[in-house]
Design an enzyme around this catalytic site. Sequence first.
Site, PDB file in Angstrom:
ATOM      1  N   MET A  32       0.799  -1.221   0.000  1.00  0.00           N
ATOM      2  CA  MET A  32       0.000   0.000   0.000  1.00  0.00           C
ATOM      3  C   MET A  32       0.837   1.279   0.000  1.00  0.00           C
ATOM      4  SD  MET A  32      -2.940  -1.268  -0.248  1.00  0.00           S
ATOM      5  CE  MET A  32      -4.065   0.083   0.065  1.00  0.00           C
TER       6      MET A  32
ATOM      7  N   HIS B 170      -4.336  -5.753  -9.001  1.00  0.00           N
ATOM      8  CA  HIS B 170      -5.247  -4.667  -8.653  1.00  0.00           C
ATOM      9  C   HIS B 170      -6.686  -5.182  -8.755  1.00  0.00           C
ATOM     10  CE1 HIS B 170      -6.612  -0.566  -8.181  1.00  0.00           C
ATOM     11  NE2 HIS B 170      -7.454  -0.773  -9.169  1.00  0.00           N
TER      12      HIS B 170
ATOM     13  N   GLU C  74      -8.486 -13.370  -7.760  1.00  0.00           N
ATOM     14  CA  GLU C  74      -7.087 -12.909  -7.688  1.00  0.00           C
ATOM     15  C   GLU C  74      -6.153 -14.074  -7.396  1.00  0.00           C
ATOM     16  OE1 GLU C  74      -6.354  -9.372  -5.259  1.00  0.00           O
ATOM     17  OE2 GLU C  74      -8.456  -8.807  -5.471  1.00  0.00           O
TER      18      GLU C  74
HETATM   19  C1  GRF Z   1      -6.043  -7.388  -2.934  1.00  0.00           C
HETATM   20  O1  GRF Z   1      -7.399  -7.156  -3.191  1.00  0.00           O
HETATM   21  C2  GRF Z   1      -5.177  -6.752  -3.980  1.00  0.00           C
HETATM   22  O2  GRF Z   1      -5.744  -6.770  -5.251  1.00  0.00           O
HETATM   23  C3  GRF Z   1      -5.081  -5.344  -3.484  1.00  0.00           C
HETATM   24  O3  GRF Z   1      -4.974  -5.461  -2.084  1.00  0.00           O
HETATM   25  C4  GRF Z   1      -5.596  -6.673  -1.660  1.00  0.00           C
HETATM   26  C5  GRF Z   1      -4.564  -7.432  -0.908  1.00  0.00           C
HETATM   27  O4  GRF Z   1      -5.086  -8.561  -0.282  1.00  0.00           O
HETATM   28  N1  GRF Z   1      -3.988  -4.660  -4.132  1.00  0.00           N
HETATM   29  P1  GRF Z   1      -4.088  -9.638   0.322  1.00  0.00           P
HETATM   30  O5  GRF Z   1      -3.155  -8.926   1.287  1.00  0.00           O
HETATM   31  O6  GRF Z   1      -3.351 -10.280  -0.812  1.00  0.00           O
HETATM   32  O7  GRF Z   1      -4.972 -10.609   1.045  1.00  0.00           O
END
Ligand code: GRF
Length: 197
Positions: free
Chosen positions: A97, A116, A181
């Site tokens: 982040m 993303h 994801e």
């Molecule tokens: C995911 O939704 C990713 O796409 C976004 O942040 C979230 C991270 O989740 N960039 P995690 O830490 O992988 O569980």
Amino acid sequence: MTSTADRVRVAVLISGTGSNMAALIDEGQKPGASFEVVLVVANRPHAGGLAIAEAKEVKALAIDHQPFGADRAAHEAEIQRLLIQHDIQLVALAGYMRVLTPGFVQGWRGRMINIHPSLLPLYPGLDTHARAIAAGDSEGGCTVHQVTEGVDEGEILGQIAVPILHDDTPDSLAQRVLAAEHRLYPQVLSELCRTLD
Ligand code: GRF
């Protein structure tokens, strides 16, 4: 079968839960994988993903950004030191982040990717699911892309679309997109690592 020595050495950068990181580690530990996650770095010392990585026997370290204040480059220099120390060939951002400086991004051009939670170029930035629902979109989804200086702007390497249901909330949609994801990121990283020089 790809021997461990032939696998691309990947570092995953996280800030929190690390569920995508876990999916990447698991894929890299399969026989014949084209990559191996050998290092996880978090910018928050209490990121949940650190313990998950350790449990999967992957080196996991925190470089807290807070002591560096506004000096992003100094924080990144510490991360870069770790990446070099561990002979990292490719960096995968997974819920990392922090916006990276142009210098760091340029140094990893073509070898740094991100996931993303939207169908880019729609909804770069935050609150992607709420924005997709508010716009009345019929589908959301996720994208893996190359990292460039612009936030969420690099070349798209893969996407999965997820239907938006009439009673979806940002949280319910986020849960289904997150499951997508976990399929997309390992698949795209595997393909990319098979074609890297
Ligand atoms: C995911 O939704 C990713 O796409 C976004 O942040 C979230 C991270 O989740 N960039 P995690 O830490 O992988 O569980």
